[in-house]
Design an enzyme around this catalytic site. Structure first.
Site, PDB file in Angstrom:
ATOM      1  N   ARG A  27       0.855  -1.193   0.000  1.00  0.00           N
ATOM      2  CA  ARG A  27       0.000   0.000   0.000  1.00  0.00           C
ATOM      3  C   ARG A  27       0.885   1.235   0.000  1.00  0.00           C
ATOM      4  O   ARG A  27       1.888   1.303   0.717  1.00  0.00           O
ATOM      5  CB  ARG A  27      -0.921   0.018   1.231  1.00  0.00           C
ATOM      6  CG  ARG A  27      -2.092  -0.939   1.133  1.00  0.00           C
ATOM      7  CD  ARG A  27      -3.102  -0.464   0.088  1.00  0.00           C
ATOM      8  NE  ARG A  27      -4.234  -1.365  -0.061  1.00  0.00           N
ATOM      9  CZ  ARG A  27      -4.293  -2.355  -0.934  1.00  0.00           C
ATOM     10  NH1 ARG A  27      -3.272  -2.595  -1.732  1.00  0.00           N
ATOM     11  NH2 ARG A  27      -5.377  -3.106  -1.023  1.00  0.00           N
ATOM     12  N   GLU A  79      -2.648   7.616  -5.721  1.00  0.00           N
ATOM     13  CA  GLU A  79      -2.326   6.426  -6.498  1.00  0.00           C
ATOM     14  C   GLU A  79      -1.383   6.722  -7.657  1.00  0.00           C
ATOM     15  O   GLU A  79      -0.446   5.967  -7.904  1.00  0.00           O
ATOM     16  CB  GLU A  79      -3.622   5.785  -6.999  1.00  0.00           C
ATOM     17  CG  GLU A  79      -3.403   4.429  -7.612  1.00  0.00           C
ATOM     18  CD  GLU A  79      -4.708   3.711  -7.861  1.00  0.00           C
ATOM     19  OE1 GLU A  79      -4.712   2.473  -7.794  1.00  0.00           O
ATOM     20  OE2 GLU A  79      -5.720   4.383  -8.122  1.00  0.00           O
ATOM     21  N   HIS A  95       0.356   0.379 -10.052  1.00  0.00           N
ATOM     22  CA  HIS A  95      -0.554  -0.393  -9.203  1.00  0.00           C
ATOM     23  C   HIS A  95      -1.178  -1.547  -9.973  1.00  0.00           C
ATOM     24  O   HIS A  95      -2.404  -1.714 -10.010  1.00  0.00           O
ATOM     25  CB  HIS A  95      -1.639   0.517  -8.623  1.00  0.00           C
ATOM     26  CG  HIS A  95      -2.243  -0.055  -7.369  1.00  0.00           C
ATOM     27  ND1 HIS A  95      -2.956   0.696  -6.472  1.00  0.00           N
ATOM     28  CD2 HIS A  95      -2.224  -1.313  -6.847  1.00  0.00           C
ATOM     29  CE1 HIS A  95      -3.364  -0.057  -5.468  1.00  0.00           C
ATOM     30  NE2 HIS A  95      -2.927  -1.300  -5.677  1.00  0.00           N
TER      31      HIS A  95
END
Length: 336
Positions: free
Chosen positions: A249, A278, A300
């Site tokens: 994360r 992100e 990601h």
């Protein structure tokens, strides 16, 4: 009954627009008596605000991806909503305590992408070890040279550490062991005997792990306890020149502290699949990381393969169907 997929990445067509026709897996599982809707979309999926809350109002189930479960969201879907599913492994955005108070079932899919994430972790780490990304850029820029971009080290003489020894940490262990001399791990919730059973040396603290390891990979969940786990004071404990890899994360790591550790050569390299926000281009500090040759990034997608995505979508839909029809949540992944 009505199921709203708030922000499904798989539902975007080649032009980046939502296409309901792409929900074939979901329709095959949920059946004709359950309506499937995609979330609000402008330039991207909208996951907060009045328009979004009006859109989800009356839903019997929500499937979220990056969308955050908030009191406002629950206010919009209550009292009819029976289940909120997270399309992924992490549960930090599910807000389990809030769901529990509301009586809404929440679940994730904790084990669909262990092979993909562990392989991606190894790919990022070995890219740092061998200078692959730097060499790729140099050769493409007509700067061919065997010694350009630095001289790699011999991995079989090095020690690697894992922070978080759950499913993915254990899968990564199997793939690291052929390359590295020793694998250490720290996880306060996993007994040392479990680590020993996987051929891993347990250590008691993150500080000890950093002091002993030439490379460290992060596989821990994001909680209040682990947010900004890797920051200034802890990075001072790192073995000089160590590599750090994050496929867990983004908010586990303070990017400004990592930048300073790279500039001082406390860290020898950083690779990450995840950032907060992100897209690292949206953060002035993270953008500075992107300019460096000792940084390797991806968008990601460590979880991604055709097989993992299909499995995730099918298992989420099966879980939602089970709750809506029988009131039974899936055996794996229930958080509320």
């Amino acid at each position: 009954m009505r199921v709203v997929y708030t922000d499904p990445a798989w539902a975007l067509d080649a032009d980046g627009r939502p296409d309901p026709a792409l929900a074939a897996v979901e329709r095959s599982v949920l059946g004709p008596d359950i309506d499937i809707e995609l979330g609000c979309f402008e330039d991207s999926f909208v996951t907060s605000g009045d328009r979004f809350h009006q859109h989800v109002r009356g839903a019997d189930a929500l499937v979220i991806y990056r969308c955050q479960v908030t009191p406002e969201l629950l206010g919009a879907v209550s009292p009819g909503c029976k289940v909120i599913a997270r399309s992924g492994v992490g549960v930090d955005n599910l807000n389990a305590p809030l769901l529990a108070d509301s009586g809404i079932i929440g679940f994730n899919v904790p084990d669909y992408c262990g092979d993909e994430v562990s392989t991606h972790t190894l790919a990022l780490l070995l890219a740092l070890e061998r200078g692959v990304s730097v060499q790729d850029r140099l050769v493409r820029a007509d700067r061919w040279g065997i010694h350009r971009g630095g001289i790699p080290r011999r991995t079989c003489e090095r020690t690697v550490g894992i922070v978080g020894f759950g499913r993915i940490g254990r899968a990564t262990t199997r793939k690291l062991q052929p390359f590295y001399r020793q694998v250490l791990a720290v996880d306060p919730y996993v007994h040392a005997d479990v680590m020993a059973g996987h051929g891993v040396t347990p250590v008691d603290t993150l500080e000890e792990l950093l002091q002993r390891c030439d490379a460290v990979v992060l596989h821990t969940a994001l909680t209040d306890e682990t947010r900004n786990l890797i920051s200034g004071s802890i990075l001072e404990q790192a073995k000089p020149g160590a590599f750090l890899v994050n496929t867990a994360r983004g908010a586990l790591v303070d990017p400004g502290c990592v930048l300073r550790a790279l500039e001082s050569e406390q860290l020898g390299g950083f690779a990450s699949d995840v950032f907060s926000p992100e897209d690292p281009n949206q953060s002035p500090v993270a953008r500075k990381l992107l300019e460096r040759d000792d940084v390797v990034v991806s968008s990601h997608r460590a979880f991604l393969s055709a097989e993992s995505e299909e499995s995730l979508r099918r298992r989420v839909a099966e879980g939602v169907r089970s709750v809506l029809r029988d009131g039974n949540p899936p055996a794996e992944g229930r958080v509320a």
